[in-house]
Design a protein around this motif. Sequence first.
Motif, PDB file in Angstrom:
ATOM      1  N   LEU A  39       1.327   0.932  -3.773  1.00  0.00           N
ATOM      2  CA  LEU A  39      -0.145   1.871  -4.213  1.00  0.00           C
ATOM      3  C   LEU A  39       0.018   3.140  -4.449  1.00  0.00           C
ATOM      4  CD1 LEU A  39      -2.064  -1.134  -3.865  1.00  0.00           C
ATOM      5  CD2 LEU A  39      -0.858  -0.551  -6.061  1.00  0.00           C
ATOM      6  N   PHE A  40       0.270   3.414  -3.160  1.00  0.00           N
ATOM      7  CA  PHE A  40      -0.231   4.790  -2.688  1.00  0.00           C
ATOM      8  C   PHE A  40       0.798   5.674  -2.237  1.00  0.00           C
ATOM      9  CE2 PHE A  40      -4.081   3.554  -4.036  1.00  0.00           C
ATOM     10  CZ  PHE A  40      -5.093   3.924  -3.222  1.00  0.00           C
ATOM     11  N   GLY A  41       1.947   5.083  -2.004  1.00  0.00           N
ATOM     12  CA  GLY A  41       3.359   5.632  -1.570  1.00  0.00           C
ATOM     13  C   GLY A  41       3.617   6.971  -2.826  1.00  0.00           C
ATOM     14  N   THR A  42       4.934   7.893  -1.740  1.00  0.00           N
ATOM     15  CA  THR A  42       5.082   8.946  -2.945  1.00  0.00           C
ATOM     16  C   THR A  42       6.661   8.936  -2.897  1.00  0.00           C
ATOM     17  OG1 THR A  42       4.899  10.129  -0.537  1.00  0.00           O
ATOM     18  CG2 THR A  42       2.697  10.565  -2.219  1.00  0.00           C
ATOM     19  N   VAL A  46       5.928  -8.175  -7.986  1.00  0.00           N
ATOM     20  CA  VAL A  46       5.454  -7.692  -9.404  1.00  0.00           C
ATOM     21  C   VAL A  46       4.591  -5.865  -8.926  1.00  0.00           C
ATOM     22  CG1 VAL A  46       2.949  -7.809 -10.931  1.00  0.00           C
ATOM     23  CG2 VAL A  46       4.559 -10.266 -10.365  1.00  0.00           C
ATOM     24  N   VAL A  47       4.629  -5.872  -7.617  1.00  0.00           N
ATOM     25  CA  VAL A  47       4.008  -4.281  -8.026  1.00  0.00           C
ATOM     26  C   VAL A  47       5.430  -3.496  -7.332  1.00  0.00           C
ATOM     27  CG1 VAL A  47       2.875  -3.374  -6.354  1.00  0.00           C
ATOM     28  CG2 VAL A  47       1.626  -4.806  -7.263  1.00  0.00           C
ATOM     29  N   VAL A  48       5.781  -4.330  -6.379  1.00  0.00           N
ATOM     30  CA  VAL A  48       7.206  -3.475  -6.231  1.00  0.00           C
ATOM     31  C   VAL A  48       7.950  -3.166  -7.124  1.00  0.00           C
ATOM     32  CG1 VAL A  48       9.034  -3.720  -4.945  1.00  0.00           C
ATOM     33  CG2 VAL A  48       7.278  -4.481  -4.084  1.00  0.00           C
ATOM     34  N   LEU A  49       8.603  -4.335  -8.284  1.00  0.00           N
ATOM     35  CA  LEU A  49       9.468  -4.131  -9.567  1.00  0.00           C
ATOM     36  C   LEU A  49       9.068  -2.908 -10.721  1.00  0.00           C
ATOM     37  CD1 LEU A  49       9.892  -7.998 -10.531  1.00  0.00           C
ATOM     38  CD2 LEU A  49      11.701  -6.092  -9.183  1.00  0.00           C
ATOM     39  N   ILE A  50       7.459  -3.005 -10.613  1.00  0.00           N
ATOM     40  CA  ILE A  50       6.980  -1.869 -11.287  1.00  0.00           C
ATOM     41  C   ILE A  50       6.677  -0.321 -10.545  1.00  0.00           C
ATOM     42  CG2 ILE A  50       4.346  -1.457 -12.515  1.00  0.00           C
ATOM     43  CD1 ILE A  50       4.064  -4.077 -12.894  1.00  0.00           C
ATOM     44  N   ALA A  88      -2.499 -25.238  -1.044  1.00  0.00           N
ATOM     45  CA  ALA A  88      -1.748 -25.066  -0.765  1.00  0.00           C
ATOM     46  C   ALA A  88      -0.328 -24.064  -0.862  1.00  0.00           C
ATOM     47  CB  ALA A  88      -0.212 -26.458  -0.949  1.00  0.00           C
ATOM     48  N   TYR A  89      -0.720 -23.161  -2.564  1.00  0.00           N
ATOM     49  CA  TYR A  89      -0.226 -21.893  -3.449  1.00  0.00           C
ATOM     50  C   TYR A  89      -0.483 -21.509  -2.732  1.00  0.00           C
ATOM     51  CZ  TYR A  89       2.042 -26.385  -5.407  1.00  0.00           C
ATOM     52  OH  TYR A  89       2.531 -27.653  -5.287  1.00  0.00           O
ATOM     53  N   LYS A  90      -1.304 -20.654  -2.200  1.00  0.00           N
ATOM     54  CA  LYS A  90      -2.073 -19.035  -2.337  1.00  0.00           C
ATOM     55  C   LYS A  90      -1.399 -18.441  -2.065  1.00  0.00           C
ATOM     56  CE  LYS A  90      -3.907 -19.843   2.598  1.00  0.00           C
ATOM     57  NZ  LYS A  90      -5.788 -20.057   3.384  1.00  0.00           N
ATOM     58  N   TYR A  91      -0.043 -18.536  -0.896  1.00  0.00           N
ATOM     59  CA  TYR A  91       0.982 -17.116  -0.773  1.00  0.00           C
ATOM     60  C   TYR A  91       1.715 -17.332  -1.429  1.00  0.00           C
ATOM     61  CZ  TYR A  91      -1.238 -18.531   4.294  1.00  0.00           C
ATOM     62  OH  TYR A  91      -2.038 -18.119   5.171  1.00  0.00           O
ATOM     63  N   VAL A  92       2.106 -18.384  -1.874  1.00  0.00           N
ATOM     64  CA  VAL A  92       3.091 -18.211  -3.654  1.00  0.00           C
ATOM     65  C   VAL A  92       2.710 -16.947  -4.545  1.00  0.00           C
ATOM     66  CG1 VAL A  92       4.246 -19.704  -5.292  1.00  0.00           C
ATOM     67  CG2 VAL A  92       3.383 -20.584  -3.382  1.00  0.00           C
ATOM     68  N   VAL A  93       0.960 -16.399  -4.621  1.00  0.00           N
ATOM     69  CA  VAL A  93       0.151 -16.312  -5.438  1.00  0.00           C
ATOM     70  C   VAL A  93       0.355 -14.387  -5.077  1.00  0.00           C
ATOM     71  CG1 VAL A  93      -2.183 -15.299  -6.778  1.00  0.00           C
ATOM     72  CG2 VAL A  93      -1.086 -17.798  -6.542  1.00  0.00           C
ATOM     73  N   VAL A  94      -0.214 -14.149  -4.274  1.00  0.00           N
ATOM     74  CA  VAL A  94       0.222 -13.118  -3.095  1.00  0.00           C
ATOM     75  C   VAL A  94       1.712 -13.115  -2.841  1.00  0.00           C
ATOM     76  CG1 VAL A  94      -0.336 -12.182  -1.003  1.00  0.00           C
ATOM     77  CG2 VAL A  94      -1.412 -13.430  -1.403  1.00  0.00           C
ATOM     78  N   PHE A  95       2.573 -13.683  -3.039  1.00  0.00           N
ATOM     79  CA  PHE A  95       4.324 -12.905  -2.563  1.00  0.00           C
ATOM     80  C   PHE A  95       4.508 -12.759  -3.978  1.00  0.00           C
ATOM     81  CE2 PHE A  95       5.046 -16.291   1.014  1.00  0.00           C
ATOM     82  CZ  PHE A  95       3.895 -15.251   1.946  1.00  0.00           C
ATOM     83  N   GLY A 145       0.417  -1.248  -0.158  1.00  0.00           N
ATOM     84  CA  GLY A 145       0.592   0.171  -0.473  1.00  0.00           C
ATOM     85  C   GLY A 145       1.002   1.415   0.274  1.00  0.00           C
ATOM     86  N   GLY A 146       2.278   0.990   0.243  1.00  0.00           N
ATOM     87  CA  GLY A 146       2.833   2.630   0.584  1.00  0.00           C
ATOM     88  C   GLY A 146       3.140   2.873   2.387  1.00  0.00           C
TER      89      GLY A 146
END
Length: 108
Positions: free
Chosen positions: A104-107, A95-99, A83-90, A54-55
């Motif tokens: 998301l709302f950080g300045t 992906v968001v941190v690379l982009i 069993a793979y739900k945390y893999v998708v979250v991480f 979120g920032g």
Amino acid sequence: PLIGINVDKMFSLAWGIGLASVGVAGVLLANFYYIYPQIGATFQLLALIAVALGGFGSIPGAILAGLTIGLVEALSGYLIDPAYKYVVVFSLYIVVVLIRPQGLFGTH
């Protein structure tokens, strides 16, 4: 005291309410999860990811990130093997941190 409000008393009250909330949440979660010493690590990591996604310093961003993590976790647990739900979250977090490294709302 600022405008008659005892800051130390309010600080203690906020801590007390927070600890009581954590205690109630722990009791309620004991019905759904096995209790073992490292159980908090998963929740701590998800909380850190919600704040970073979120920032840092953005309360609306943390709320949106927490809701997004919850939806992604629930849908990936339903559509893929749970069993793979945390893999998708991480993976979403990476992906968001690379982009957008500031979240998301950080300045910064």
